[in-house]
Design a protein around this motif. Structure first.
Motif, PDB file in Angstrom:
ATOM      1  N   SER A  37       0.810  -1.211   0.000  1.00 54.85           N
ATOM      2  CA  SER A  37       0.000   0.000   0.000  1.00 54.85           C
ATOM      3  C   SER A  37       0.847   1.266   0.000  1.00 54.85           C
ATOM      4  O   SER A  37       0.333   2.353  -0.294  1.00 54.85           O
ATOM      5  N   VAL A  38       2.130   1.157   0.331  1.00 58.89           N
ATOM      6  CA  VAL A  38       2.994   2.341   0.328  1.00 58.89           C
ATOM      7  C   VAL A  38       4.132   2.203  -0.676  1.00 58.89           C
ATOM      8  O   VAL A  38       5.039   3.035  -0.708  1.00 58.89           O
ATOM      9  N   CYS A  39       4.100   1.159  -1.514  1.00 60.16           N
ATOM     10  CA  CYS A  39       5.114   1.004  -2.555  1.00 60.16           C
ATOM     11  C   CYS A  39       4.863   2.025  -3.661  1.00 60.16           C
ATOM     12  O   CYS A  39       3.735   2.163  -4.141  1.00 60.16           O
ATOM     13  N   ALA A  63      -0.540  -7.175  10.987  1.00 62.60           N
ATOM     14  CA  ALA A  63      -1.941  -7.263  11.410  1.00 62.60           C
ATOM     15  C   ALA A  63      -2.461  -5.896  11.821  1.00 62.60           C
ATOM     16  O   ALA A  63      -3.605  -5.523  11.500  1.00 62.60           O
ATOM     17  N   ALA A  64      -1.637  -5.125  12.522  1.00 62.55           N
ATOM     18  CA  ALA A  64      -2.048  -3.779  12.931  1.00 62.55           C
ATOM     19  C   ALA A  64      -2.231  -2.880  11.710  1.00 62.55           C
ATOM     20  O   ALA A  64      -3.159  -2.051  11.669  1.00 62.55           O
ATOM     21  N   ARG A  65      -1.372  -3.024  10.711  1.00 64.46           N
ATOM     22  CA  ARG A  65      -1.473  -2.205   9.502  1.00 64.46           C
ATOM     23  C   ARG A  65      -2.759  -2.523   8.734  1.00 64.46           C
ATOM     24  O   ARG A  65      -3.442  -1.606   8.247  1.00 64.46           O
ATOM     25  N   VAL A  66      -3.103  -3.797   8.634  1.00 62.07           N
ATOM     26  CA  VAL A  66      -4.347  -4.170   7.955  1.00 62.07           C
ATOM     27  C   VAL A  66      -5.545  -3.584   8.693  1.00 62.07           C
ATOM     28  O   VAL A  66      -6.481  -3.050   8.070  1.00 62.07           O
ATOM     29  N   GLU A 121     -10.323  -3.961   1.078  1.00 63.94           N
ATOM     30  CA  GLU A 121      -9.686  -4.998   0.265  1.00 63.94           C
ATOM     31  C   GLU A 121      -8.280  -5.352   0.763  1.00 63.94           C
ATOM     32  O   GLU A 121      -7.672  -6.302   0.259  1.00 63.94           O
ATOM     33  N   ALA A 122      -7.750  -4.610   1.722  1.00 62.57           N
ATOM     34  CA  ALA A 122      -6.420  -4.921   2.248  1.00 62.57           C
ATOM     35  C   ALA A 122      -6.441  -6.279   2.931  1.00 62.57           C
ATOM     36  O   ALA A 122      -7.319  -6.581   3.729  1.00 62.57           O
ATOM     37  N   ARG A 123      -5.458  -7.117   2.596  1.00 62.87           N
ATOM     38  CA  ARG A 123      -5.348  -8.438   3.203  1.00 62.87           C
ATOM     39  C   ARG A 123      -3.888  -8.881   3.184  1.00 62.87           C
ATOM     40  O   ARG A 123      -3.081  -8.354   2.409  1.00 62.87           O
ATOM     41  N   LEU A 124      -3.561  -9.846   4.066  1.00 61.19           N
ATOM     42  CA  LEU A 124      -2.201 -10.369   4.154  1.00 61.19           C
ATOM     43  C   LEU A 124      -2.090 -11.645   3.324  1.00 61.19           C
ATOM     44  O   LEU A 124      -3.048 -12.398   3.185  1.00 61.19           O
ATOM     45  N   TYR A 125      -0.906 -11.875   2.800  1.00 61.90           N
ATOM     46  CA  TYR A 125      -0.625 -13.049   1.979  1.00 61.90           C
ATOM     47  C   TYR A 125       0.687 -13.662   2.432  1.00 61.90           C
ATOM     48  O   TYR A 125       1.716 -12.980   2.519  1.00 61.90           O
ATOM     49  N   GLY A 126       0.642 -14.974   2.761  1.00 60.98           N
ATOM     50  CA  GLY A 126       1.845 -15.684   3.144  1.00 60.98           C
ATOM     51  C   GLY A 126       2.200 -15.580   4.611  1.00 60.98           C
ATOM     52  O   GLY A 126       3.266 -16.037   5.020  1.00 60.98           O
ATOM     53  N   HIS A 127       1.305 -15.016   5.428  1.00 62.85           N
ATOM     54  CA  HIS A 127       1.599 -14.807   6.845  1.00 62.85           C
ATOM     55  C   HIS A 127       1.163 -15.960   7.731  1.00 62.85           C
ATOM     56  O   HIS A 127       1.600 -16.066   8.869  1.00 62.85           O
ATOM     57  N   ASP A 128       0.288 -16.821   7.214  1.00 63.88           N
ATOM     58  CA  ASP A 128      -0.351 -17.848   8.037  1.00 63.88           C
ATOM     59  C   ASP A 128       0.548 -19.073   8.181  1.00 63.88           C
ATOM     60  O   ASP A 128       0.840 -19.746   7.190  1.00 63.88           O
ATOM     61  N   ALA A 188       8.850 -14.348   3.874  1.00 64.08           N
ATOM     62  CA  ALA A 188       8.637 -13.058   3.226  1.00 64.08           C
ATOM     63  C   ALA A 188       7.166 -13.005   2.839  1.00 64.08           C
ATOM     64  O   ALA A 188       6.726 -13.748   1.963  1.00 64.08           O
ATOM     65  N   PHE A 189       6.404 -12.172   3.533  1.00 62.10           N
ATOM     66  CA  PHE A 189       4.968 -12.118   3.273  1.00 62.10           C
ATOM     67  C   PHE A 189       4.554 -10.687   2.926  1.00 62.10           C
ATOM     68  O   PHE A 189       5.353  -9.748   3.034  1.00 62.10           O
ATOM     69  N   PHE A 190       3.286 -10.521   2.505  1.00 58.04           N
ATOM     70  CA  PHE A 190       2.881  -9.283   1.855  1.00 58.04           C
ATOM     71  C   PHE A 190       1.520  -8.785   2.344  1.00 58.04           C
ATOM     72  O   PHE A 190       0.655  -9.584   2.710  1.00 58.04           O
ATOM     73  N   LEU A 191       1.348  -7.485   2.299  1.00 58.12           N
ATOM     74  CA  LEU A 191       0.026  -6.867   2.414  1.00 58.12           C
ATOM     75  C   LEU A 191      -0.405  -6.497   0.998  1.00 58.12           C
ATOM     76  O   LEU A 191       0.290  -5.727   0.318  1.00 58.12           O
TER      77      LEU A 191
END
Length: 309
Positions: free
Chosen positions: A34-36, A228-231, A241-248, A258-261
Motif C-alpha cells: 500500500s505504500v510502494c 496485522a495492525a497495519r491491515v 480490500e487490504a489483506r495479508l498473503y503468506g503470513h499464516d 517473506a509475506f505481503f500486504l
C-alpha cells in the motif's frame, strides 16, 4: 530428507528443525504494497550488493514494468499492475478496479488523461516488490541432490552456487516460480535475504534502500504483529480490500519468511492463491510405489512357481 506429511500444516520454527541449536529469532520480510511507489530502489540495491548481472531495460509492450518477473538476474522484482477505474465525473462512486490493462507506450501525459473529462479513465497503480518467499516448508530444499540449497540459522533459504550442478529440480519444485537458472552457466539463483549482511547484524540491501519502508525487515513474529495492525488501520480508513498473503503458519507451505500486504486478490499480482509445498505427497507416493513393487514381485514369483509346477 522428505518432510513428514502429518506435520506440514502446523507452526514450525525451521532453523531448530534444521539442526541449529540456540538459533536466533527467525528473520524475514514484510512488504506493505500500500505504500510502494514503484521506484525500484530495491531492485537496484539488490543488484549492487549481490553483484547480480543487469537484466535489461526492456519495454515489455504490456506494462510500464521493465523487469517482468523474478529471474536468476532479478532477485527483487517490482511488479506494476495497472487497473482502470472510471473517473467520478458524474458524482457516482468510483467503480472497483478491473483486471490489468495495457496503458500504451509512455507519453507526455499521465495514462488515461487524453480523452476529455467525460471519457477519461483513471488508473489504480498496484505496485509490489516481489521476492523469494523463504518458505517454512521449502520444496526446493527437499529435492536438491547436492545440498546446494540450505536452511540458515535465521530460517531463510540460500543457494550455494558453487556446488549447484544445474539439475533444475528446485525450479520445478518451487510453488511460487521464484528460482531460475542463469542462461550462461545453468546454475540456480535467487534471493538470499542478504545472508552475509544478516550475519553482520545489518539490514538486507533492499529494505535498507526502500524510501517508503514498504519493505520491512526484522524478526518474523514482530513483523506479523505489525502487519496485522497495519491491515486493521487500512480497514478503519476505508480500504476493506487490504489483506495479508503468506503470513499464516498453517497454510500449505507453513507460512512464508517473506509475506505481503495486498490490495487485491493474489492472482492480480501473479501470486498463487493457495500455494502448497510440492513435495507434500512424496512420502505417500514412495510408500505406494514400494507396495506396488512388492505386489509385482510377489505376482512374478507366483507366476514362476505356478508355471514350473
Amino acid at each position: 530428507m522428505l518432510p513428514d506429511p502429518n506435520s506440514l500444516y502446523g507452526p514450525l520454527d525451521p532453523a531448530p528443525e534444521a539442526g541449529y541449536e540456540d538459533a536466533p529469532p527467525r528473520m524475514g520480510f514484510f512488504t506493505d504494497t500500500s505504500v510502494c511507489i514503484g521506484c525500484k530502489a530495491c531492485e537496484v540495491a539488490c543488484k549492487e550488493w549481490n553483484g547480480v548481472p543487469e537484466s535489461g531495460l526492456d519495454l515489455l509492450g504490456m506494462s510500464y514494468d521493465n523487469t517482468g518477473a523474478l529471474t536468476a538476474n532479478s532477485w527483487r522484482h517490482v511488479a506494476f499492475v495497472e487497473q482502470p477505474r472510471p473517473a467520478d465525473v458524474l458524482g457516482e462512486p468510483v467503480a472497483a478496479g478491473a483486471g490489468p490493462q495495457f496503458l500504451g507506450m509512455p507519453g507526455s501525459q499521465p495514462p488515461g488523461r487524453g480523452s476529455g473529462a467525460q471519457g477519461r479513465t483513471d488508473f489504480r497503480w498496484l505496485m509490489m516488490s516481489d521476492v523469494c518467499k523463504h518458505c517454512t516448508h521449502a520444496a526446493c530444499l527437499d529435492v536438491c541432490p547436492t545440498g546446494s540449497l540450505f536452511r540458515t540459522e535465521f530460517g531463510t533459504v540460500v543457494v550455494q552456487e558453487d556446488i549447484c550442478n544445474g539439475c533444475g529440480y528446485c525450479i520445478s519444485a518451487c510453488p511460487y516460480g521464484v528460482i531460475d537458472q542463469r542462461k550462461d552457466d545453468g546454475r540456480a539463483w535467487k534471493c538470499t535475504l542478504c545472508y552475509d549482511r544478516l550475519g553482520a547484524g545489518q539490514t538486507p540491501a533492499c529494505a535498507q534502500a526502500c524510501p517508503t519502508e514498504s519493505i520491512q525487515y526484522g524478526p518474523l513474529d514482530e513483523l506479523r504483529e505489525r502487519a496485522a495492525a497495519r491491515v486493521a488501520t487500512l480497514h478503519e480508513r476505508g480500504v476493506p480490500e487490504a489483506r495479508l498473503y503468506g503470513h499464516d503458519p498453517n497454510d500449505g507451505v507453513g507460512g512464508d519468511g517473506a509475506f505481503f500486504l495486498l490490495l487485491d486478490e493474489p492472482e492480480v499480482y501473479g501470486l498463487p492463491p493457495d500455494p502448497v509445498v510440492t513435495t507434500r505427497d512424496l512420502p505417500k507416493m514412495w510408500k505406494r510405489a514400494g507396495l506396488a513393487a512388492l505386489a509385482m514381485a510377489a505376482a512374478t514369483v507366483a507366476a514362476f512357481v505356478g508355471g514350473s509346477s
